[in-house]
Design a protein around this motif. Structure first.
Motif, PDB file in Angstrom:
ATOM      1  N   UNK A  34      47.817  39.789  34.555  1.00  0.00           N
ATOM      2  CA  UNK A  34      48.814  38.958  35.037  1.00  0.00           C
ATOM      3  C   UNK A  34      48.107  37.454  35.612  1.00  0.00           C
ATOM      4  N   UNK A  35      48.906  36.653  35.367  1.00  0.00           N
ATOM      5  CA  UNK A  35      48.390  35.274  35.941  1.00  0.00           C
ATOM      6  C   UNK A  35      49.140  35.234  37.424  1.00  0.00           C
ATOM      7  N   UNK A  36      48.018  35.330  38.320  1.00  0.00           N
ATOM      8  CA  UNK A  36      48.775  35.233  39.832  1.00  0.00           C
ATOM      9  C   UNK A  36      48.963  33.717  40.219  1.00  0.00           C
ATOM     10  N   UNK A  37      48.276  32.722  39.535  1.00  0.00           N
ATOM     11  CA  UNK A  37      48.573  31.398  39.932  1.00  0.00           C
ATOM     12  C   UNK A  37      47.929  30.749  38.722  1.00  0.00           C
ATOM     13  N   UNK A  38      48.721  29.540  38.566  1.00  0.00           N
ATOM     14  CA  UNK A  38      47.900  28.454  37.621  1.00  0.00           C
ATOM     15  C   UNK A  38      48.351  27.110  37.996  1.00  0.00           C
ATOM     16  N   UNK A  39      47.477  26.071  37.845  1.00  0.00           N
ATOM     17  CA  UNK A  39      47.911  24.548  37.909  1.00  0.00           C
ATOM     18  C   UNK A  39      49.007  24.182  37.127  1.00  0.00           C
ATOM     19  N   UNK A  70      49.259  19.748  50.929  1.00  0.00           N
ATOM     20  CA  UNK A  70      49.893  20.302  49.625  1.00  0.00           C
ATOM     21  C   UNK A  70      49.979  21.725  49.314  1.00  0.00           C
ATOM     22  N   UNK A  71      49.100  22.373  49.245  1.00  0.00           N
ATOM     23  CA  UNK A  71      48.659  23.650  49.211  1.00  0.00           C
ATOM     24  C   UNK A  71      49.668  24.567  50.187  1.00  0.00           C
ATOM     25  N   UNK A  72      49.493  24.095  51.348  1.00  0.00           N
ATOM     26  CA  UNK A  72      50.356  24.822  52.392  1.00  0.00           C
ATOM     27  C   UNK A  72      51.998  24.593  52.012  1.00  0.00           C
ATOM     28  N   UNK A  73      52.247  23.691  51.624  1.00  0.00           N
ATOM     29  CA  UNK A  73      53.634  23.512  51.394  1.00  0.00           C
ATOM     30  C   UNK A  73      54.275  24.071  50.187  1.00  0.00           C
ATOM     31  N   UNK A  74      53.223  24.203  49.017  1.00  0.00           N
ATOM     32  CA  UNK A  74      53.722  25.155  47.903  1.00  0.00           C
ATOM     33  C   UNK A  74      53.508  26.717  48.102  1.00  0.00           C
TER      34      UNK A  74
END
Length: 208
Positions: free
Chosen positions: A59-64, A133-137
């Protein structure tokens, strides 16, 4: 100019592999998705490795970008490991995680070093913006999942993957990096004109 894909570098979950690390037999690299040509990014993958050497539940947990996640999953589904005999310290199924970096580069370029260097020597100001940005997303995800930190961990582990350093020693340094991230963020916020590399633990810097 024609572009090619940067091969993925990997690391395995520290929890799952504390006692036993399966030996890879075949690990095809992902194909760079043409639909996002010219864009750099990364994907974080989870998978299960079975004692017969096969993998499942990739599974892809995250990706840009979704395309990077899809390409990574497709490649990892083809991975194979050397089978092992199940025992008390060698479970039938092992959970693993994997960070893959995608970077389009000229065929004669040096993408791995370029990617790592650009990341570790960026300004604290740029890193602070990325953290915000990471904390917002992704408010609940750990800092190590952020792009710059994930790339740095891959950089630390890269010498072990290429056989130039001891895997366990590199893994210890990767864990040291992850534990230092809150302090690194705090220092960068206090001194935005500094560089991210200034606040990396000394032992970690030696692996970059």
């Amino acid at each position: 100019m024609r572009f090619v894909v940067l091969a993925a570098a990997i690391f395995l979950s520290t929890t799952a592999f504390a006692e036993f690390a399966p030996e890879a037999v075949s690990m095809p690299k992902p194909r760079y998705p043409q639909s996002v040509s010219g864009v750099q990014g990364h994907a974080r993958i989870s998978l299960k490795i079975h004692s017969d050497g096969t993998v499942s539940d990739v599974k892809a947990l995250s990706a840009t970008k979704p395309q990077f996640g899809e390409a990574a999953v497709k490649a990892v589904e083809q991975w194979r490991f050397k089978p092992w005999t199940v025992s008390a310290d060698r479970p039938a199924v092992i959970d693993a995680h994997n960070d893959m970096i995608f970077s389009p580069v000229p065929e004669n370029g040096e993408p791995v070093q370029l990617t790592f260097t650009q990341t570790t020597y960026q300004s604290c100001s740029a890193l602070n913006d990325e953290v915000s940005q990471f904390r917002r997303d992704h408010p609940t995800r750990p800092l190590i999942a952020m792009k710059s930190f994930a790339i740095t961990r891959v950089a630390v582990m890269f010498s072990a993957f290429s056989g130039k350093s001891d895997y366990d020693a590199a893994l210890t340094m990767a864990d040291k990096l992850e534990n230092a991230l809150p302090e690194i963020v705090r220092k960068c916020q206090a001194r935005p004109k500094a560089t991210y590399a200034d606040y990396l633990p000394r032992g970690v810097r030696l692996y970059l």
